[in-house]
Design a protein around this motif. Sequence first.
Motif, PDB file in Angstrom:
ATOM      1  N   MET A 112      31.205   8.896 -45.459  1.00 46.85           N
ATOM      2  CA  MET A 112      31.398   9.378 -44.271  1.00 46.85           C
ATOM      3  C   MET A 112      32.720  10.295 -43.927  1.00 46.85           C
ATOM      4  SD  MET A 112      31.705   5.847 -42.993  1.00 46.85           S
ATOM      5  CE  MET A 112      31.714   4.903 -44.378  1.00 46.85           C
ATOM      6  N   LYS A 113      32.915  10.899 -43.037  1.00 44.02           N
ATOM      7  CA  LYS A 113      34.123  11.595 -42.658  1.00 44.02           C
ATOM      8  C   LYS A 113      35.278  10.561 -42.150  1.00 44.02           C
ATOM      9  CE  LYS A 113      35.339  14.987 -38.988  1.00 44.02           C
ATOM     10  NZ  LYS A 113      35.125  15.492 -37.922  1.00 44.02           N
ATOM     11  N   TRP A 118      34.218   4.732 -38.270  1.00 45.45           N
ATOM     12  CA  TRP A 118      33.687   4.189 -39.603  1.00 45.45           C
ATOM     13  C   TRP A 118      34.656   3.269 -40.359  1.00 45.45           C
ATOM     14  CZ3 TRP A 118      28.928   4.329 -40.076  1.00 45.45           C
ATOM     15  CH2 TRP A 118      27.896   5.270 -39.545  1.00 45.45           C
ATOM     16  N   VAL A 119      35.664   3.159 -39.956  1.00 44.20           N
ATOM     17  CA  VAL A 119      36.753   2.370 -40.556  1.00 44.20           C
ATOM     18  C   VAL A 119      36.572   0.862 -40.497  1.00 44.20           C
ATOM     19  CG1 VAL A 119      39.258   1.501 -40.794  1.00 44.20           C
ATOM     20  CG2 VAL A 119      38.465   4.122 -40.621  1.00 44.20           C
TER      21      VAL A 119
END
Length: 119
Positions: A112-113, A118-119
């Motif tokens: 993912m970016k 998303w962390v």
Amino acid sequence: MSNEPSYSHVLKHTDIPNVRGEIRRCWDPEVVPVMGYLGAQTLYEAFRHGAQLNPLGPCLGFRAVSTSGMATPFIYSSYSECLARVDALAAGLDELNLLNTKSDYKCLGLYMKNCMEWV
């Protein structure tokens, strides 16, 4: 015991019954330190330690872009907010049975970016 070379060793007293198995480290202490910071041996343990010390402290931040195109000051989520997200993701993965320990091998990959979500 076999005579095959070992690429890692078990850290003593790191397994927690019914929670996790033992933690392994590289056999060469110059490559990977044996103990982590303040007893935290994984990134997750370090995160939980930070959440315990300062639940309302800033944990993860991002900078929004204003309508004029300028970056705004950082906006932070607290450790408590981030911990709630981590627990929700873990519960969702558990519900989907993606990480079933009864199977021989299952793998979950995320690509993912780099962003706060998303962390």
